[in-house]
Design a protein around this motif. Structure first.
Motif, short mmCIF file in Angstrom:
data_model
loop_
_atom_site.label_atom_id
_atom_site.label_comp_id
_atom_site.label_asym_id
_atom_site.label_seq_id
_atom_site.Cartn_x
_atom_site.Cartn_y
_atom_site.Cartn_z
N ALA A 53 -1.14 -16.19 -7.17
CA ALA A 53 -2.48 -16.15 -7.76
C ALA A 53 -3.43 -15.28 -6.93
O ALA A 53 -4.17 -14.46 -7.47
CB ALA A 53 -3.04 -17.57 -7.88
N SER A 54 -3.40 -15.43 -5.61
CA SER A 54 -4.29 -14.63 -4.78
C SER A 54 -3.85 -13.17 -4.75
O SER A 54 -4.67 -12.26 -4.65
CB SER A 54 -4.38 -15.20 -3.36
N PHE A 55 -2.52 -12.93 -4.85
CA PHE A 55 -2.04 -11.56 -4.94
C PHE A 55 -2.53 -10.91 -6.22
O PHE A 55 -2.98 -9.76 -6.22
CB PHE A 55 -0.51 -11.53 -4.89
N ARG A 56 -2.48 -11.62 -7.33
CA ARG A 56 -2.97 -11.09 -8.60
C ARG A 56 -4.46 -10.73 -8.48
O ARG A 56 -4.89 -9.67 -8.96
CB ARG A 56 -2.74 -12.08 -9.72
N CYS A 57 -5.24 -11.58 -7.87
CA CYS A 57 -6.66 -11.30 -7.69
C CYS A 57 -6.88 -10.05 -6.84
O CYS A 57 -7.76 -9.23 -7.13
CB CYS A 57 -7.37 -12.49 -7.05
N PHE A 58 -6.06 -9.89 -5.80
CA PHE A 58 -6.18 -8.71 -4.95
C PHE A 58 -5.85 -7.44 -5.74
O PHE A 58 -6.55 -6.43 -5.66
CB PHE A 58 -5.26 -8.83 -3.74
N VAL A 59 -4.77 -7.49 -6.51
CA VAL A 59 -4.40 -6.34 -7.35
C VAL A 59 -5.55 -5.98 -8.27
O VAL A 59 -5.91 -4.79 -8.42
CB VAL A 59 -3.11 -6.65 -8.14
N GLU A 60 -6.16 -6.97 -8.89
CA GLU A 60 -7.26 -6.72 -9.83
C GLU A 60 -8.47 -6.10 -9.14
O GLU A 60 -9.27 -5.40 -9.77
CB GLU A 60 -7.65 -8.02 -10.53
N SER A 61 -8.62 -6.32 -7.82
CA SER A 61 -9.75 -5.75 -7.08
C SER A 61 -9.57 -4.26 -6.81
O SER A 61 -10.53 -3.58 -6.44
CB SER A 61 -9.93 -6.49 -5.76
N LEU A 62 -8.34 -3.75 -6.97
CA LEU A 62 -8.05 -2.36 -6.62
C LEU A 62 -8.23 -1.39 -7.78
O LEU A 62 -8.37 -0.19 -7.56
CB LEU A 62 -6.61 -2.25 -6.09
N GLY A 63 -8.19 -1.88 -9.00
CA GLY A 63 -8.29 -1.00 -10.16
C GLY A 63 -7.99 -1.78 -11.42
O GLY A 63 -7.99 -3.02 -11.42
N ASP A 64 -7.73 -1.07 -12.51
CA ASP A 64 -7.40 -1.70 -13.78
C ASP A 64 -5.92 -2.04 -13.79
O ASP A 64 -5.06 -1.16 -13.79
CB ASP A 64 -7.73 -0.76 -14.94
N LYS A 65 -5.63 -3.32 -13.79
CA LYS A 65 -4.25 -3.79 -13.69
C LYS A 65 -3.46 -3.42 -14.94
O LYS A 65 -3.91 -3.63 -16.06
CB LYS A 65 -4.25 -5.31 -13.49
N VAL A 66 -2.27 -2.85 -14.72
CA VAL A 66 -1.39 -2.51 -15.84
C VAL A 66 -0.70 -3.78 -16.32
O VAL A 66 -0.13 -4.53 -15.53
CB VAL A 66 -0.35 -1.46 -15.41
N SER A 67 -0.75 -4.01 -17.63
CA SER A 67 -0.15 -5.20 -18.21
C SER A 67 0.54 -4.82 -19.51
O SER A 67 0.14 -3.87 -20.18
CB SER A 67 -1.23 -6.25 -18.49
#
Length: 287
Positions: A53-67
């Motif tokens: 969960a915290s990794f996902r939040c960190f990824v989202e802080s870097l840019g637009d997450k690819v999904s």
């Protein structure tokens, strides 16, 4: 044709002789990492503590997450946004498996723009050089590349065949062309995936249009030898808590195979800085 990157002047110890990458001090705040990877191409930070969960939040802080969703929900065996690179023993799964992966651009077969690749080591046991992630400074390698290797790339297209249908669920089933260059406005660079080395299971194949199979194989072998030369290559030996972030527009990356009785469980996220272009089914998370 010039491959170039728009970047600030950088200082400090690099990860390759060509000047790519930086190993950040442990006390570096996570908020400083995005600029560091844009400046240096690759950043390494050790002793980081994330759950998924915290990794996902960190990824989202870097840019637009690819999904991946809707019609492409099965892409990557249905990973959606955070992929578990868990070294599975399932022989049908190559990208998340234990074999080696040749140097490649993330998103190339799916047609997805990926600016940053974020890798976090959740659990690592019993590995040394096996399981290493290798990163190539492709811009420096291009600048030094002989004309004989450049020529097929300058022709503009290579042809690919996706074998791992559970991962590449939305791509054509036969051979199809992909441009050898990409430019999303920040970096002009090679768009490339090298062929597998003859291991039992491959995820994709690639060939040079107009060449015989033997000539195409020989060209790729020479290209790989150039791209993996010591000045351009960083080989990262994983430890639990490592956070490695790769600028996908400036690099190529791959993986060394894992030995049987070892553990390498990574979390992988991808982000883009612009609207995702030509990505079948890919969306910006939250849309």
């Amino acid at each position: 044709m010039n491959l170039s990157v728009h970047s600030h002047d950088v200082h400090g110890q690099s990860l390759t002789a060509s000047g790519l990458g930086i190993h950040l001090p442990d006390e570096t705040p996570l908020t400083a990492i995005r600029q560091a990877v844009l400046d240096h191409g690759v950043t390494l930070l050790r002793n980081v503590h994330f759950d998924e969960a915290s990794f996902r939040c960190f990824v989202e802080s870097l840019g637009d997450k690819v999904s991946y969703a809707d019609g492409s929900a099965k892409v990557g065996y249905g990973f959606a946004d955070i992929l578990n690179l868990d070294g599975t023993h399932d022989k049908e799964k190559v990208i998340t498996g234990r074999g080696s992966l040749p140097l490649h651009t993330d998103g190339i077969l799916l047609g997805t723009q990926v600016d940053l690749i974020i890798l976090y080591a959740a659990d690592v046991k019993g590995i040394d050089e096996d399981g290493a992630t290798v990163v190539c400074d492709q811009l420096a390698a291009w600048n030094d590349m002989p004309e004989s290797l450049r020529r097929p790339l300058l022709d503009g297209r290579l042809e690919y065949l996706a074998f791992e249908r559970g991962y590449f669920a939305t791509v054509p089933e036969g051979w199809y062309p992909i441009s050898t260059f990409r430019d999303y406005g920040r970096v002009r660079s090679l768009n490339l995936a090298l062929p597998f080395d003859g291991q039992a299971k491959a995820s994709w194949d690639v060939r040079v249009p107009g060449l015989t199979a033997e000539a195409s194989t020989a060209w790729f072998a020479a290209l790989e030898q150039h791209l993996t030369a010591a000045p351009y290559l960083y080989s990262h030996r994983w430890r639990t808590g490592d956070l490695l972030i790769i600028d996908n527009q400036r690099t190529l990356h791959g993986r060394r195979g894992l030995q049987p009785l070892t553990c390498r469980k990574l979390l992988r996220g991808q982000v883009t800085f612009e609207e995702i272009a030509s990505a079948p089914g890919a969306t910006l998370a939250g849309e």
